[in-house]
Motif scaffolding. Structure first.
Motif, PDB file in Angstrom:
ATOM      1  N   SER A  12       0.850  -1.185   0.000  1.00 54.52           N
ATOM      2  CA  SER A  12       0.000   0.000   0.000  1.00 54.52           C
ATOM      3  C   SER A  12       0.888   1.238   0.000  1.00 54.52           C
ATOM      4  O   SER A  12       2.056   1.165   0.428  1.00 54.52           O
TER       5      SER A  12
ATOM      6  N   ASN B 127       5.888  -1.412  -4.930  1.00 56.25           N
ATOM      7  CA  ASN B 127       4.554  -1.848  -4.542  1.00 56.25           C
ATOM      8  C   ASN B 127       4.287  -3.170  -5.260  1.00 56.25           C
ATOM      9  O   ASN B 127       4.192  -3.207  -6.487  1.00 56.25           O
TER      10      ASN B 127
ATOM     11  N   LYS C 102       1.810  -4.880  -5.623  1.00 57.70           N
ATOM     12  CA  LYS C 102       0.533  -4.986  -6.317  1.00 57.70           C
ATOM     13  C   LYS C 102       0.565  -4.329  -7.698  1.00 57.70           C
ATOM     14  O   LYS C 102      -0.272  -4.640  -8.554  1.00 57.70           O
ATOM     15  N   THR C 103       1.506  -3.428  -7.903  1.00 61.27           N
ATOM     16  CA  THR C 103       1.523  -2.674  -9.157  1.00 61.27           C
ATOM     17  C   THR C 103       2.843  -2.748  -9.913  1.00 61.27           C
ATOM     18  O   THR C 103       2.876  -2.526 -11.124  1.00 61.27           O
ATOM     19  N   ASP C 104       3.945  -3.032  -9.236  1.00 62.48           N
ATOM     20  CA  ASP C 104       5.259  -3.034  -9.879  1.00 62.48           C
ATOM     21  C   ASP C 104       5.655  -4.438 -10.335  1.00 62.48           C
ATOM     22  O   ASP C 104       5.257  -5.440  -9.737  1.00 62.48           O
ATOM     23  N   ASP C 105       6.466  -4.484 -11.369  1.00 63.80           N
ATOM     24  CA  ASP C 105       7.068  -5.737 -11.842  1.00 63.80           C
ATOM     25  C   ASP C 105       8.336  -5.951 -11.011  1.00 63.80           C
ATOM     26  O   ASP C 105       9.399  -5.411 -11.325  1.00 63.80           O
TER      27      ASP C 105
END
Length: 281
Positions: A178, A195, A197-200
């Protein structure tokens, strides 16, 4: 004295709060007036009976503590009355726990509390700090200038890994789930915070450490070793810590050339931080 104790293992309902006699320190022991106690997963394993260890009922629960020396026993010479101390690994292997107003503790398990560190913080940092230190310095032999990656840098062990590795001169990468926890990781000093949840994650780690990560401190219960191991540098080290039932599959049945398996437990020997630059605590 007031204490939290059990007379049998089982659900949380077996915990009792009541009066017990104040214990007397024996040779080499110290009576500590407890000011703060932390709760760790291992406390739950012991109370529930998931992990079987010798207990003398009524067994005071709790392993991590901070407090003040009330009375040294015969031969205990390292601490004086009034000294602030912290420690862990109590309530294990027949030792009494610390969730009480007083606890008798073998002197070898006591550490001096830094003057500016509150008792509550000292107790909260005990087990997670020891776990982080053992993995980074005792097992991984982290060196200044190396690269460290730890998932969950805002968690208990993860936050300690971030701070210790940074203090030892390592380049530190971590992740969180988060924006708020990402900010916590940055405040702790991580050089790269992702993050998950959003980053590779693999792609960003390859950018951060093109030759690979030197020390990967894995905090997830079920790590993806097929993905993670190739991100290690040659002679890189991976520290695995997981729940009691975690059984992550090992890539290639550990047949990767140069792979070595080792294990450590903070529950068997007193914590003694090493000297020199690898002692950020």
């Amino acid at each position: 004295m007031r204490a939290a104790f059990i007379e049998e293992t089982g659900s949380p309902d077996v915990i009792r709060v009541g009066d017990l006699p104040i214990p007397e320190p024996g040779p080499g022991q110290v009576l500590v007036r407890i000011r703060a106690v932390a709760v760790n997963p291992f406390d739950l394993y012991l109370r529930s009976g998931l992990v079987s260890m010798p207990m003398a009922f009524p067994q005071v629960i709790g392993s991590d503590f901070a407090g003040v020396v009330e009375k040294p026993g015969a031969g205990a010479a390292n601490f004086q009355v009034g000294d602030r101390v912290w420690g862990s690994n109590q309530g294990l292997l027949g030792r009494p726990g610390v969730a009480a107003e007083f606890a008798v503790i073998d002197e070898e398990w006591l550490n001096p509390t830094p003057a500016l560190l509150p008792d509550a913080d000292a107790a909260a940092m005990a087990m997670v700090g020891i776990t982080a230190h053992l993995g980074l310095f005792h097992r991984a032999r982290l060196q200044e200038g190396e690269t460290v990656y730890v998932p969950g840098g805002a968690g208990g062990v993860g936050s300690m890994v971030v701070q210790m590795a940074k203090a030892a001169g390592a380049r530190v990468a971590t992740c969180a789930g988060s924006p708020e926890r990402v900010d916590v990781c940055r405040q702790l000093g991580a050089h790269l915070v992702l993050n998950y949840k959003t980053d590779d994650i693999p792609a960003r780690l390859r950018e951060f450490a093109p030759e690979g990560v030197d020390v990967w401190y894995e905090t997830q219960r079920e790590p993806d070793l097929e993905t993670n191991v190739p991100l290690l540098r040659k002679r890189g080290r991976m520290i695995l810590m997981a729940g009691r039932a975690a059984r992550p599959p090992s890539p290639s049945d550990c047949s990767i050339p140069g792979t070595a398996l080792s294990s450590a437990s903070p529950c068997s020997t007193p914590h003694r931080p090493s000297s020199g630059p690898a002692r950020p605590t």
